[in-house]
Design a protein around this motif. Structure first.
Motif, PDB file in Angstrom:
ATOM      1  N   ALA A  76      55.836  48.223  36.129  1.00 32.03           N
ATOM      2  CA  ALA A  76      54.838  47.162  36.257  1.00 32.03           C
ATOM      3  C   ALA A  76      53.602  47.458  35.411  1.00 32.03           C
ATOM      4  N   SER A  77      53.130  48.701  35.466  1.00 32.08           N
ATOM      5  CA  SER A  77      51.911  49.042  34.724  1.00 32.08           C
ATOM      6  C   SER A  77      52.120  48.923  33.220  1.00 32.08           C
ATOM      7  N   LEU A  78      53.285  49.338  32.747  1.00 27.60           N
ATOM      8  CA  LEU A  78      53.548  49.227  31.302  1.00 27.60           C
ATOM      9  C   LEU A  78      53.636  47.769  30.866  1.00 27.60           C
ATOM     10  N   VAL A  79      54.265  46.948  31.694  1.00 27.24           N
ATOM     11  CA  VAL A  79      54.348  45.515  31.359  1.00 27.24           C
ATOM     12  C   VAL A  79      52.963  44.908  31.289  1.00 27.24           C
ATOM     13  N   PHE A  80      52.115  45.230  32.265  1.00 28.27           N
ATOM     14  CA  PHE A  80      50.770  44.654  32.274  1.00 28.27           C
ATOM     15  C   PHE A  80      49.913  45.205  31.137  1.00 28.27           C
ATOM     16  N   MET A  81      50.153  46.452  30.746  1.00 28.54           N
ATOM     17  CA  MET A  81      49.421  46.999  29.606  1.00 28.54           C
ATOM     18  C   MET A  81      49.843  46.324  28.309  1.00 28.54           C
ATOM     19  N   ILE A  82      51.147  46.055  28.189  1.00 27.58           N
ATOM     20  CA  ILE A  82      51.644  45.404  26.974  1.00 27.58           C
ATOM     21  C   ILE A  82      51.068  44.000  26.843  1.00 27.58           C
ATOM     22  N   PHE A  83      51.015  43.290  27.959  1.00 27.22           N
ATOM     23  CA  PHE A  83      50.554  41.893  27.931  1.00 27.22           C
ATOM     24  C   PHE A  83      49.135  41.749  28.470  1.00 27.22           C
ATOM     25  N   GLN A  84      48.350  42.791  28.351  1.00 24.67           N
ATOM     26  CA  GLN A  84      47.002  42.769  28.922  1.00 24.67           C
ATOM     27  C   GLN A  84      46.133  41.658  28.347  1.00 24.67           C
ATOM     28  N   SER A  85      46.365  41.307  27.084  1.00 25.96           N
ATOM     29  CA  SER A  85      45.533  40.290  26.439  1.00 25.96           C
ATOM     30  C   SER A  85      45.807  38.889  26.974  1.00 25.96           C
ATOM     31  N   PHE A  86      46.967  38.715  27.626  1.00 25.82           N
ATOM     32  CA  PHE A  86      47.360  37.389  28.103  1.00 25.82           C
ATOM     33  C   PHE A  86      47.168  37.238  29.619  1.00 25.82           C
ATOM     34  N   LEU A  87      46.631  38.270  30.251  1.00 25.19           N
ATOM     35  CA  LEU A  87      46.518  38.251  31.715  1.00 25.19           C
ATOM     36  C   LEU A  87      45.077  38.472  32.147  1.00 25.19           C
ATOM     37  N   ASN A  88      44.692  37.809  33.243  1.00 22.02           N
ATOM     38  CA  ASN A  88      43.440  38.202  33.866  1.00 22.02           C
ATOM     39  C   ASN A  88      43.739  39.314  34.860  1.00 22.02           C
ATOM     40  N   TYR A  89      42.743  39.792  35.544  1.00 18.31           N
ATOM     41  CA  TYR A  89      42.929  40.959  36.403  1.00 18.31           C
ATOM     42  C   TYR A  89      43.670  40.645  37.703  1.00 18.31           C
ATOM     43  N   LYS A  90      43.750  39.366  38.107  1.00 18.72           N
ATOM     44  CA  LYS A  90      44.265  39.022  39.428  1.00 18.72           C
ATOM     45  C   LYS A  90      45.750  39.317  39.584  1.00 18.72           C
ATOM     46  N   ILE A  91      46.564  38.931  38.598  1.00 16.14           N
ATOM     47  CA  ILE A  91      48.014  39.128  38.712  1.00 16.14           C
ATOM     48  C   ILE A  91      48.369  40.611  38.770  1.00 16.14           C
ATOM     49  N   PRO A  92      47.892  41.458  37.822  1.00 18.59           N
ATOM     50  CA  PRO A  92      48.186  42.897  37.936  1.00 18.59           C
ATOM     51  C   PRO A  92      47.694  43.506  39.245  1.00 18.59           C
ATOM     52  N   LEU A  93      46.520  43.059  39.703  1.00 20.96           N
ATOM     53  CA  LEU A  93      45.972  43.610  40.941  1.00 20.96           C
ATOM     54  C   LEU A  93      46.845  43.249  42.135  1.00 20.96           C
ATOM     55  N   LEU A  94      47.229  41.996  42.265  1.00 19.91           N
ATOM     56  CA  LEU A  94      48.030  41.555  43.397  1.00 19.91           C
ATOM     57  C   LEU A  94      49.410  42.209  43.409  1.00 19.91           C
ATOM     58  N   VAL A  95      50.062  42.248  42.248  1.00 16.95           N
ATOM     59  CA  VAL A  95      51.409  42.827  42.173  1.00 16.95           C
ATOM     60  C   VAL A  95      51.387  44.301  42.537  1.00 16.95           C
ATOM     61  N   GLN A  96      50.418  45.023  42.002  1.00 16.59           N
ATOM     62  CA  GLN A  96      50.405  46.470  42.224  1.00 16.59           C
ATOM     63  C   GLN A  96      49.879  46.835  43.613  1.00 16.59           C
ATOM     64  N   ILE A  97      49.028  46.003  44.178  1.00 14.38           N
ATOM     65  CA  ILE A  97      48.649  46.210  45.578  1.00 14.38           C
ATOM     66  C   ILE A  97      49.853  45.994  46.478  1.00 14.38           C
ATOM     67  N   ALA A  98      50.660  44.970  46.160  1.00 14.76           N
ATOM     68  CA  ALA A  98      51.865  44.706  46.954  1.00 14.76           C
ATOM     69  C   ALA A  98      52.830  45.883  46.882  1.00 14.76           C
ATOM     70  N   LEU A  99      53.023  46.454  45.691  1.00 13.88           N
ATOM     71  CA  LEU A  99      53.900  47.625  45.551  1.00 13.88           C
ATOM     72  C   LEU A  99      53.369  48.808  46.357  1.00 13.88           C
ATOM     73  N   LEU A 100      52.075  49.045  46.253  1.00 16.72           N
ATOM     74  CA  LEU A 100      51.479  50.165  46.976  1.00 16.72           C
ATOM     75  C   LEU A 100      51.557  49.958  48.481  1.00 16.72           C
ATOM     76  N   ALA A 101      51.292  48.741  48.939  1.00 14.86           N
ATOM     77  CA  ALA A 101      51.350  48.454  50.372  1.00 14.86           C
ATOM     78  C   ALA A 101      52.763  48.646  50.910  1.00 14.86           C
ATOM     79  N   ALA A 102      53.765  48.169  50.142  1.00 13.64           N
ATOM     80  CA  ALA A 102      55.163  48.338  50.569  1.00 13.64           C
ATOM     81  C   ALA A 102      55.518  49.815  50.664  1.00 13.64           C
TER      82      ALA A 102
END
Length: 230
Positions: free
Chosen positions: A86-112
């Motif tokens: 997930a982190s590599l994907v978000f780093m690759i496409f960082q220019s096309f994303l705001n902070y909300k999607i990476p934050l929500l996805v990775q919080i969900a992974l950590l919570a699980a």
């Protein structure tokens, strides 16, 4: 390899992987947005999660740390590689994303991962407690059986010796489990064995034979009550 050396090697390998990850990330990617730093922070948390999981697993080496058959270290590895992807994907496409999607996805992974880890450790501790209780009762029954066998070897009366050997066999093949419902009868069994020892040592064959009969009935009572309580 002992536990200390294995732990040192594990953390040494983890440190090398961590350094390589940082080298790769900052050589390949240019930090431009919040998405990059959010992904980087969560990847650091994933590395720390590996360390915590290793420490939790090492605390109880005689019991497999299992949640639905999956050891805790494997659960940690699943989270680590999921977060890495997930982190590599978000780093690759960082220019096309705001902070909300990476934050929500990775919080969900950590919570699980956190929820499953808590359940896994709780399940391990419960299994360990149950195992310890069984081992305690097994040792107690073995000790009683050994006491009766020693009494059988020490008495001179052949009939009493036979009855004592039979009693020792009945104790040996009794169910080692225990429940609160049979605590009273177990206490009476311990007291009766103490009385049996006194009778045998004093040469009171008649009283010893009666004690054997009482103990046979107590064992039957114990086993029946144990079956009903399961």
């Amino acid at each position: 390899m002992n536990k200390t050396k294995a732990g040192i090697m594990y953390f040494a390998v983890g440190g090398i992987v961590f350094l390589f990850y940082n080298l790769l990330v900052f050589l390949v990617f240019t930090p431009e947005t919040e998405a990059f730093w959010i992904s980087y922070v969560f990847m650091i948390i994933a590395f720390l999660g590996q360390c915590v999981s290793a420490l939790l697993s090492a605390k109880t080496l005689d019991v497999e740390t299992v949640f639905f058959g999956i050891p805790l270290m494997q659960l940690s590895a699943f989270y680590f590689f999921a977060e890495l992807f997930a982190s590599l994907v978000f780093m690759i496409f960082q220019s096309f994303l705001n902070y909300k999607i990476p934050l929500l996805v990775q919080i969900a992974l950590l919570a699980a991962f956190a929820i499953v880890t808590i359940l896994s450790v709780a399940g391990r501790d419960t299994a360990k407690q149950a195992k310890d209780e069984v081992e305690t009762h097994v040792r107690s029954l073995k000790s009683m059986g050994v006491d009766v066998e020693m009494l059988a070897a020490s008495v001179q009366d052949a009939e009493l010796r036979t009855r004592l050997k039979k009693l020792a066999e009945n104790i040996r093949y009794s169910d080692p489990m225990s429940t609160p419902e049979i605590e009273d009868v177990e206490l009476r069994i311990h007291q009766a064995i103490h009385e049996l020892r006194v009778y045998c040592e004093s040469g009171d064959t008649a009283s010893a034979a009666q004690a054997c009969s009482r103990l046979d009935m107590m064992l039957i009572e114990r086993n029946k009550k144990l079956i009903l309580s399961k």
